[in-house]
Design a protein around this motif. Structure first.
Motif, mmCIF file in Angstrom:
data_model
loop_
_atom_site.group_PDB
_atom_site.id
_atom_site.type_symbol
_atom_site.label_atom_id
_atom_site.label_comp_id
_atom_site.label_asym_id
_atom_site.label_seq_id
_atom_site.Cartn_x
_atom_site.Cartn_y
_atom_site.Cartn_z
ATOM 1 N N GLN A 56 0.838 -1.213 0.000
ATOM 2 C CA GLN A 56 0.000 0.000 0.000
ATOM 3 C C GLN A 56 0.868 1.256 0.000
ATOM 4 N N ILE A 57 1.902 1.235 0.810
ATOM 5 C CA ILE A 57 2.715 2.455 0.940
ATOM 6 C C ILE A 57 3.415 2.797 -0.385
ATOM 7 N N ASP A 58 3.828 1.761 -1.123
ATOM 8 C CA ASP A 58 4.524 2.025 -2.390
ATOM 9 C C ASP A 58 3.580 2.647 -3.412
ATOM 10 N N ILE A 59 2.344 2.182 -3.406
ATOM 11 C CA ILE A 59 1.354 2.754 -4.323
ATOM 12 C C ILE A 59 1.088 4.213 -3.945
ATOM 13 N N TYR A 60 0.928 4.419 -2.642
ATOM 14 C CA TYR A 60 0.662 5.774 -2.161
ATOM 15 C C TYR A 60 1.814 6.721 -2.520
ATOM 16 N N GLY A 88 -10.634 -4.319 -5.532
ATOM 17 C CA GLY A 88 -9.699 -3.699 -4.596
ATOM 18 C C GLY A 88 -9.767 -2.183 -4.504
ATOM 19 N N LYS A 89 -10.868 -1.590 -4.923
ATOM 20 C CA LYS A 89 -10.981 -0.122 -4.852
ATOM 21 C C LYS A 89 -11.004 0.370 -3.411
ATOM 22 N N THR A 90 -11.870 -0.238 -2.607
ATOM 23 C CA THR A 90 -11.999 0.212 -1.227
ATOM 24 C C THR A 90 -10.723 -0.101 -0.452
ATOM 25 N N TYR A 91 -10.145 -1.247 -0.727
ATOM 26 C CA TYR A 91 -8.869 -1.614 -0.102
ATOM 27 C C TYR A 91 -7.809 -0.570 -0.459
ATOM 28 N N SER A 92 -7.748 -0.189 -1.731
ATOM 29 C CA SER A 92 -6.732 0.772 -2.155
ATOM 30 C C SER A 92 -6.980 2.152 -1.561
ATOM 31 N N MET A 93 -8.242 2.576 -1.551
ATOM 32 C CA MET A 93 -8.544 3.911 -1.030
ATOM 33 C C MET A 93 -8.452 3.955 0.492
ATOM 34 N N ILE A 112 1.806 6.172 11.597
ATOM 35 C CA ILE A 112 0.922 5.449 10.687
ATOM 36 C C ILE A 112 1.659 4.815 9.519
ATOM 37 N N GLN A 113 2.620 5.544 8.982
ATOM 38 C CA GLN A 113 3.261 5.004 7.789
ATOM 39 C C GLN A 113 4.335 3.967 8.086
ATOM 40 N N LEU A 118 -0.233 -1.330 10.550
ATOM 41 C CA LEU A 118 -0.983 -0.494 9.610
ATOM 42 C C LEU A 118 -0.471 -0.571 8.173
ATOM 43 N N ASN A 119 0.252 -1.634 7.876
ATOM 44 C CA ASN A 119 0.715 -1.816 6.494
ATOM 45 C C ASN A 119 -0.422 -1.847 5.501
ATOM 46 N N GLU A 120 -1.568 -2.269 6.020
ATOM 47 C CA GLU A 120 -2.720 -2.453 5.141
ATOM 48 C C GLU A 120 -3.435 -1.144 4.832
#
Ligand code: ADP
Ligand code: MG
Length: 442
Positions: A56-60, A88-93, A112-113, A118-120
């Motif tokens: 998730q963090i890499d996408i962000y 995976g829209k809600t997961y991604s957002m 958080i990061q 909270l990796n998810e």
């Protein structure tokens, strides 16, 4: 300077059901290239392609964090999550606020990061965390800088706009007006917020309102478009002024974070009345969005004024000034890798491909930019397990028949033959087969 809409394509891992059904994978990524191949040989190129194991963090950090820089400079920003139900829209957002807020209760803003718990965490909480961290940092280095952060949260459900931060609990639907070329939602709640944790709590409360309404329908997937908006105002209140000073200059910008609902294909889901009505309305919003994207993406060498059909749906009207050119916009297009979902994935790839052709022209917005809305999700299961088995069976039989009836092509014609067989595997829905078809999402 024109800024294209950027597209981040995200492939989620096969889920347990797909594994149980022995689905095979129909998507391939190419190393070191933002490219994806669907089926045998159909490539698509985006700004970013994130494979199944991308964190998730890499996408962000790659696709969304740069929008915050733009926001602080006074530009608007928008992130749209698009894709079929369960992609995976809600997961991604990061719109799963209930689980998140309890996890966050034990963690501070800055952690958080980095916290492994909270990796998810998806995009929205990370945006909030970064936003408040930046505000703190800027205020620590310059006490004269003042910031105001307000948030709104709306859902568009069956072509009605609902205010999910309406604490009065009334269910009135809101109207959109256009004032000085700015889209506003009348009577929309905008709540001033001071930190990310309390904002997540607010989001959790707001999303609950909808979830209750949908639980009675025994729903599991998002059935409405959700728009969470952050309104940022910055001003330098110093009494000293100098040449090129920005003192007293009010900078207003806003950040839309949109979790789009999915449009299921009625023939695939055997949708019944209420689901059908939802499906039609979701299709309407997504089709209108597709049409808007299509018109905006058309080449226009003579710069002729063109009609953009924003008024075709509430969703496009709400996003008008994000898509019309005054925004830095990223679409996160989510896909399942399973061959069972190949048709929907292909539709998503095409939709996202169109979006990439839009070139926005964001301009600084130091002056008045008024209220904007946003929405949140309701949930439904688009396909029951009994139905799913049947549909899967039908799909497999069809695929087998198609395989049998396919003429054998000589190896040297692989390009053309692969194209033909690819098309035969991917029948387009006549209902939505125009600019490009809309696939399911939720
Ligand atoms: P959508 O909002 O598109 O309908 P969800 O975001 O709710 O889909 O995802 C469906 C399920 O798949 C959820 O259980 C979610 O946790 C899981 N999921 C989605 N994307 C990923 C991913 N990239 N990695 C792991 N699990 C994922
Ligand atoms: Mg969802």
């Amino acid at each position: 300077m024109a800024v294209p809409v950027k597209v981040a394509l995200r492939i989620r891992p096969l889920n347990q059901r797909e594994k149980n059904d022995e689905c095979s994978e129909c998507l391939r990524t190419i190393s070191n290239k933002p490219q994806i191949i669907i089926g045998k040989d159909k490539p698509f190129t985006y700004d970013y392609v994130f494979g199944q194991n991308t964190a998730q963090i890499d996408i962000y950090e790659a696709s969304v964090q740069p929008l915050l820089d733009a926001l602080f400079k006074g530009y608007n920003a928008t992130v749209l999550a698009y894709g079929q139900t369960g992609s995976g829209k809600t997961y991604s957002m990061g719109s799963g606020y209930a689980a998140l807020s309890s996890a966050m209760a034990s963690v501070s803003n800055v952690e958080i990061q980095t916290s492994s718990i909270l990796n998810e965490v998806g995009v929205i909480p990370r945006v909030l965390n970064d936003l408040f961290t930046r505000i703190d940092n800027q205020q620590n280095s310059n006490k004269d800088l003042k910031f105001s952060v307000k948030v709104s949260f709306v859902e568009v459900y069956n072509e009605e706009i609902k205010d999910l931060f309406n604490l009065k609990g009334t269910q009135e639907t809101l109207n959109i007006i256009e004032e000085n070329k700015t889209i506003r939602v009348m009577n929309l709640s905008e709540i001033e917020v001071k930190d990310s944790i309390s904002t997540i709590q607010l989001l959790k409360r707001g999303s609950k309102g909808r979830v209750v309404g949908c639980t009675s329908m025994n729903d599991q997937s998002s059935r409405s478009h959700a728009i969470f908006t952050i309104f940022l105002e910055q001003v330098n209140c110093s009494s000293q002024s100098g040449p090129n000073s920005d003192i007293g200059r009010l900078i207003k910008s806003k950040f839309h974070l949109v979790d789009l609902a999915g449009s299921e294909r009625q023939n695939k889901t055997k949708a019944e009345r209420i689901r059908l009505k939802e499906g039609i309305n979701i299709n309407l919003g997504l089709l209108a969005l597709g049409n808007v994207i299509s018109v905006l993406g058309e080449e226009n060498p003579d710069n002729k004024p063109k009609h953009v059909p924003y008024r075709e749906s509430k969703l496009t009207r709400l996003l008008q000034d994000s898509l019309a050119g005054n925004s830095h916009t990223v679409m996160i297009a989510c896909v399942s890798p399973a061959d069972f979902n190949m048709e929907e994935s292909l539709n998503t790839l095409r939709y996202a491909d169109r979006a990439r052709k839009i070139k926005n022209k964001p301009k600084d917005s130091p002056s008045i930019r008024i209220v904007q809305p946003r929405a949140h999700l309701s949930r439904s299961s688009t396909i029951s397990s009994a139905n799913r088995k049947k549909v899967l069976e039908e799909w497999r039989l069809k695929k087998q028949e198609e395989e049998k009836s396919k003429p054998k092509k000589p190896a040297f014609k692989i390009g053309a033959s692969a194209q033909t067989s690819f098309k035969s595997l991917v029948p387009t829905s006549s209902t939505f087969d125009f600019a490009f078809s809309v696939s399911g999402s939720g």
